[in-house]
Design a protein around this motif. Structure first.
Motif, short mmCIF file in Angstrom:
data_model
loop_
_atom_site.label_atom_id
_atom_site.label_comp_id
_atom_site.label_asym_id
_atom_site.label_seq_id
_atom_site.Cartn_x
_atom_site.Cartn_y
_atom_site.Cartn_z
N ASP A 47 0.82 -1.22 0.00
CA ASP A 47 0.00 0.00 0.00
C ASP A 47 0.85 1.26 0.00
O ASP A 47 0.32 2.37 -0.09
CB ASP A 47 -0.96 0.00 1.19
CG ASP A 47 -0.25 -0.06 2.54
OD1 ASP A 47 1.00 0.03 2.56
OD2 ASP A 47 -0.94 -0.20 3.56
N LYS A 107 -10.38 -3.57 -2.14
CA LYS A 107 -9.38 -4.33 -1.41
C LYS A 107 -8.07 -4.34 -2.17
O LYS A 107 -8.03 -4.47 -3.38
CB LYS A 107 -9.87 -5.77 -1.19
CG LYS A 107 -11.04 -5.89 -0.24
CD LYS A 107 -11.39 -7.34 0.01
CE LYS A 107 -12.53 -7.48 1.01
NZ LYS A 107 -12.88 -8.90 1.26
N ASN A 108 -6.99 -4.24 -1.42
CA ASN A 108 -5.66 -4.18 -2.02
C ASN A 108 -5.06 -5.59 -2.07
O ASN A 108 -3.98 -5.84 -1.53
CB ASN A 108 -4.78 -3.24 -1.20
CG ASN A 108 -3.63 -2.69 -2.02
OD1 ASN A 108 -3.76 -2.52 -3.21
ND2 ASN A 108 -2.51 -2.42 -1.37
N GLU A 109 -5.79 -6.50 -2.73
CA GLU A 109 -5.35 -7.89 -2.77
C GLU A 109 -6.01 -8.61 -3.94
O GLU A 109 -6.97 -8.11 -4.54
CB GLU A 109 -5.69 -8.60 -1.46
CG GLU A 109 -7.19 -8.65 -1.17
CD GLU A 109 -7.52 -9.20 0.19
OE1 GLU A 109 -6.69 -8.98 1.12
OE2 GLU A 109 -8.57 -9.83 0.35
#
Length: 399
Positions: free
Chosen positions: A252, A306-308
């Motif tokens: 991030d 979402k960072n995934e």
């Protein structure tokens, strides 16, 4: 010559493995490239790229190698200079160098390499070896009563950054006429994984370092593709228990600069349970009950907040491309066929031994050779290079 004065350098297109002769493992393993982060004007190199604080998101990459051959000697020289002075802390003028180079390297590249070694760094002596012979040497010494040591021949599979070689080795010399090459390596697999993830989840086409990490931590070679595909379709039971579905968290830029696997134990658990209880028949009532509890559209739903992203069958289908290059649009034989062709090129009497002894690996073989009492006699000294030139000296390394 003491082995402590011999620098062993496995100079690959993707990674540099360097250390001192006689040691079991390399002192340092670093990327063989420069990278400039998007938010910086400064290029990072070697161990700087591995720092936990280095933000390599959308980094611009410069590599000295292209398609397995050295194309930028000046860049390679600057990387070696940093390696010798800052990481290994050796004095070239009092040291010897054992260097690996690709099979069938071009004479012009060999001359450039010799100029760097002797004229720029001033090494005392040089020995150049190809990877297959070093792998064979290490395997024979590791198992002195094994098949490789007794038969003195083996088949080495060298999967590199840009290519893959299947090379027969006989009495520690590579059988050149039997070598088969695929123009497919780790770089192509990473690019394929980037395309899949970008199409299904989030755009990662510019994230080479990140996707290399994903490939190394989550991907594996399937021993039974049909069975693993069956497991990956059983969305409730087997994805929960066996862990085929794994999630990778993207950096991030604030709390963490590197990506990481959300549940590392789950990723490894699947590899252990693939040999466990048999999967339910896809047509059975039990399977139908499990699958209808989840709506099909939920499987393709992606939460962009979402960072995934998650991987399921991509974990084993991406490495499978090395066996099926045609699926990538490449008109080449797969690894299995290359092995068969390499063995078929050798004498029929060697076929049973070669089929029974495929091996992989490289740096430890170089370290073992550097600690040999005969190593000094095998090297080309700086004086010989200055008197005879590169072409004459290279004949000593003829394989």
């Amino acid at each position: 010559m003491s082995s402590s004065n011999v620098v062993v350098l496995d100079n690959g297109g993707g990674l540099i493995k360097a250390g001192i002769g006689g040691e079991r493992d390399p002192t340092t393993v670093v990327p063989n490239c420069l990278a400039r982060p998007a938010a910086s004007k400064k290029f990072l190199m070697a161990e700087q790229l591995l720092s936990a604080t280095a933000d390599l998101t959308s980094a611009t990459i410069r590599r000295p190698f292209d398609r397995g051959f050295l194309v930028n000697p000046d860049l390679q020289s600057s990387l070696w200079s940093h390696l010798f002075s800052s990481l290994l802390r050796v004095t070239p003028s009092t040291s010897s160098l054992l260097l690996t180079e690709p099979l069938f390297n071009l004479p012009s590249i060999q001359r450039s390499t010799d100029e760097i070694v002797f004229e720029e760094f001033g090494f005392r002596s040089l020995f150049v070896a190809d990877s297959p012979s070093l792998v064979h040497l290490y395997e024979a010494s590791r198992q002195p009563y094994g098949l490789v040591s007794k038969a003195q021949c083996s088949l080495v599979v060298d999967c590199g950054f840009s290519f893959t070689h299947c090379a027969p080795v006989f009495q520690n010399f590579t059988v050149n006429y039997g070598v088969k090459r695929m123009d497919l390596g780790g770089k192509a697999l990473t690019n394929y994984l980037k395309e899949i993830v970008s199409y299904r989840s989030v755009n990662v086409m510019d994230e080479s370092f990140l996707m290399d990490d994903v490939k190394e931590k989550l991907c594996f070679v399937s021993l039974d593709v049909a069975q693993d595909l069956k497991f990956s379709r059983l969305w409730i039971m087997w994805l929960a228990l066996a862990g085929c579905k794994c999630t990778y968290v993207l950096p991030d830029g604030v709390t963490h600069m590197k990506g990481f696997v959300k549940d590392p134990d789950k990723a490894q658990r699947y590899l252990a349970l693939r040999k466990g209880p048999p999967s339910p028949d896809p047509g059975s009532e039990e399977t139908d009950e499990l699958e209808v509890t989840e709506k099909p559209e939920d499987r393709n739903k992606i939460d962009l907040t979402k960072n995934e992203f998650s991987l399921t069958n991509e974990r084993f289908l991406v490495p499978e491309m090395i066996f099926r290059p045609a699926d990538l649009g490449m008109n080449q034989a797969g690894l299995s066929e290359c092995i068969v062709r390499a063995i078929s090129s050798c004498h029929p009497h060697l076929h049973p031994v070669l089929y029974g002894s495929p091996i992989v690996g490289v740096w430890r073989g170089g370290s073992l050779l550097a600690s040999s009492p005969d190593f000094e006699a095998m090297c080309v000294t700086k004086e010989e290079y200055e008197e005879l030139g590169s072409a004459r000296c290279r004949r000593r390394f003829f394989h």
